[in-house]
Enzyme design. Structure first.
Site, PDB file in Angstrom:
ATOM      1  N   SER A 120       0.848  -1.205   0.000  1.00 42.52           N
ATOM      2  CA  SER A 120       0.000   0.000   0.000  1.00 42.52           C
ATOM      3  C   SER A 120       0.878   1.246   0.000  1.00 42.52           C
ATOM      4  O   SER A 120       2.001   1.227   0.532  1.00 42.52           O
ATOM      5  CB  SER A 120      -0.846  -0.019   1.277  1.00 42.52           C
ATOM      6  OG  SER A 120      -1.382   1.251   1.539  1.00 42.52           O
ATOM      7  N   TYR A 148      -0.664   0.082  10.082  1.00 37.21           N
ATOM      8  CA  TYR A 148      -0.984  -0.693   8.873  1.00 37.21           C
ATOM      9  C   TYR A 148       0.143  -0.529   7.851  1.00 37.21           C
ATOM     10  O   TYR A 148       0.602  -1.491   7.230  1.00 37.21           O
ATOM     11  CB  TYR A 148      -2.331  -0.183   8.342  1.00 37.21           C
ATOM     12  CG  TYR A 148      -2.718  -0.646   6.961  1.00 37.21           C
ATOM     13  CD1 TYR A 148      -3.232  -1.924   6.743  1.00 37.21           C
ATOM     14  CD2 TYR A 148      -2.609   0.218   5.868  1.00 37.21           C
ATOM     15  CE1 TYR A 148      -3.602  -2.323   5.462  1.00 37.21           C
ATOM     16  CE2 TYR A 148      -2.986  -0.171   4.597  1.00 37.21           C
ATOM     17  CZ  TYR A 148      -3.472  -1.447   4.402  1.00 37.21           C
ATOM     18  OH  TYR A 148      -3.846  -1.837   3.141  1.00 37.21           O
ATOM     19  N   ARG A 282      -0.879  13.004  -0.911  1.00 39.06           N
ATOM     20  CA  ARG A 282      -0.241  11.862  -1.577  1.00 39.06           C
ATOM     21  C   ARG A 282       0.149  12.296  -2.984  1.00 39.06           C
ATOM     22  O   ARG A 282      -0.632  12.980  -3.665  1.00 39.06           O
ATOM     23  CB  ARG A 282      -1.232  10.697  -1.721  1.00 39.06           C
ATOM     24  CG  ARG A 282      -1.746  10.112  -0.411  1.00 39.06           C
ATOM     25  CD  ARG A 282      -0.770   9.145   0.096  1.00 39.06           C
ATOM     26  NE  ARG A 282      -1.239   8.281   1.153  1.00 39.06           N
ATOM     27  CZ  ARG A 282      -0.448   7.905   2.153  1.00 39.06           C
ATOM     28  NH1 ARG A 282       0.778   8.347   2.251  1.00 39.06           N
ATOM     29  NH2 ARG A 282      -0.886   7.059   3.064  1.00 39.06           N
TER      30      ARG A 282
END
Ligand code: NAD
Length: 321
Positions: A120, A148, A282
């Site tokens: 990811s 995560y 991002r």
């Protein structure tokens, strides 16, 4: 006929990947800890297994003739949107590390020739809105925003090390947010596009919908058909090392919400409320995946139109039921 194993086949992307592999002519075994909630599996065989357990990994990875699968796609993970991963940190770290350690180890020992791991872009640090794109190498020095992401980074290293020491070709994609029909849309694990589609579908004209944050966070949303095409292209390429996989369309959360509202045709207000929003921005280079001739084909508006129609039907069916 080539044989593929899809782990996480009862989930969103795994379910779509099974369909893609069937279209490509594979014999497919799907494995998950649960059945798919929204669609009957297209896999030739579906096994309910808990991949945190090494003996279940062995059972999953043993093809019907007793040998190894030609291709293994490891997408099983205990995951969800920010609302889930910000509270279930221990479960995410423990369950996913167990799955990824036992899967890579068992696959390598059994002589699996090709192994795909779903990472990811959560492995990257937070960014400023106007920063130039980060490349795959910029993952280090590492500073993921959440646990995560740390586990994904560790699992990338596990798979890569087994690839170095065994005759197993490893391919790793770092997915950007994926969305589309047949994904979780309620219950706490849903991600932003599905949650916003649900809120809009449940609202009546003139209502307000609540959205976490202030709308300025920047993201890329990749339609699931594009994503599984990218997984397939990467798996059949010579590209070693992690590869960013996502569309080029960067949008703010406010733009995402407005797209959903526009598609719905409703007249709604947006109320921003405090909530777990994750990183601010991002922006990742797609040069490596594009070197394979892949690029995302479905624009956000079209992907949201398809996703909204599916979630609206789910909401209406729930109301009628
Ligand atoms: P999902 O939750 O829909 O699918 C994951 C599946 O793994 C679920 O069906 C779950 O039941 C299964 N699973 C969990 N624990 C298991 C266990 N112990 N044994 C067997 N199966 C188990 O998620 P998804 O969106 O389809 O994501 C697939 C993969 O892609 C995951 O590894 C995820 O981390 C990664 N990823 C997804 C996104 C995204 O936007 N959806 C973004 C980046 C990375």
């Amino acid at each position: 006929m080539k044989r593929a194993l899809v782990c996480g086949a009862g989930g969103f992307i795994g379910g779509h990947l099974v369909k893609k592999l069937k279209r490509e002519g594979y014999w497919v075994r799907g494995v998950d800890i649960k059945h798919h909630e929204f669609a009957p599996t297209q896999a030739d065989e579906f096994l309910l297994l808990d991949l945190r357990q090494p003996e279940h990994c062995k059972q999953a990875l043993t093809a019907p003739d007793g040998g190894a699968f030609d291709e293994v796609y490891q997408l099983a993970a205990d995951m969800g949107g920010m609302g889930f991963i910000s509270v279930a940190e221990c479960e995410v770290l423990r369950n996913n590390a167990l799955i990824n350690i036992h899967m890579a180890h068992t696959a390598a020992q059994m002589g699996t020739p090709r192994y795909f791991f779903s990472s990811s872009v959560c492995i990257y640090r937070d960014m400023e809105p106007d920063e130039p794109p980060l490349t795959e190498e910029d993952a280090y020095p590492a500073q993921p925003d959440n646990e995560y992401g740390w586990e994904k980074l560790y699992a990338e290293r596990v798979a890569t090390a087994y690839g170095r020491h065994y005759s197993m070709q490893v391919r790793i994609a770092r997915f950007e947010n994926s969305y589309g029909p047949e994904g979780t849309w309620r219950g706490g694990r849903e991600k932003a596009p599905a949650a916003i589609c649900r809120k809009v579908a449940e609202a009546d004209d003139g209502d307000s919908i609540e959205v976490w944050g202030d709308g300025t966070a920047i993201r890329v949303f990749t339609y699931v058909d594009d994503l599984v095409d990218g997984i397939y292209a990467l798996m059949h390429s010579d590209l070693e090392g992690p590869v960013n996989l996502g569309s080029d369309e960067r949008v703010t959360i406010a733009e995402l919400v407005q797209t959903v509202i526009d598609v719905s045709g409703k007249d709604l207000r947006i109320k921003y409320v405090p909530g777990p929003i994750g990183v601010h921005a991002r922006n990742f280079s797609k040069a490596r995946i594009k070197s394979l001739g892949w690029e995302a084909k479905i624009p956000l508006r079209e992907g949201i139109a398809r996703t909204y129609a599916w979630i609206e039907a789910q909401v209406n069916a729930t109301r009628e039921g």
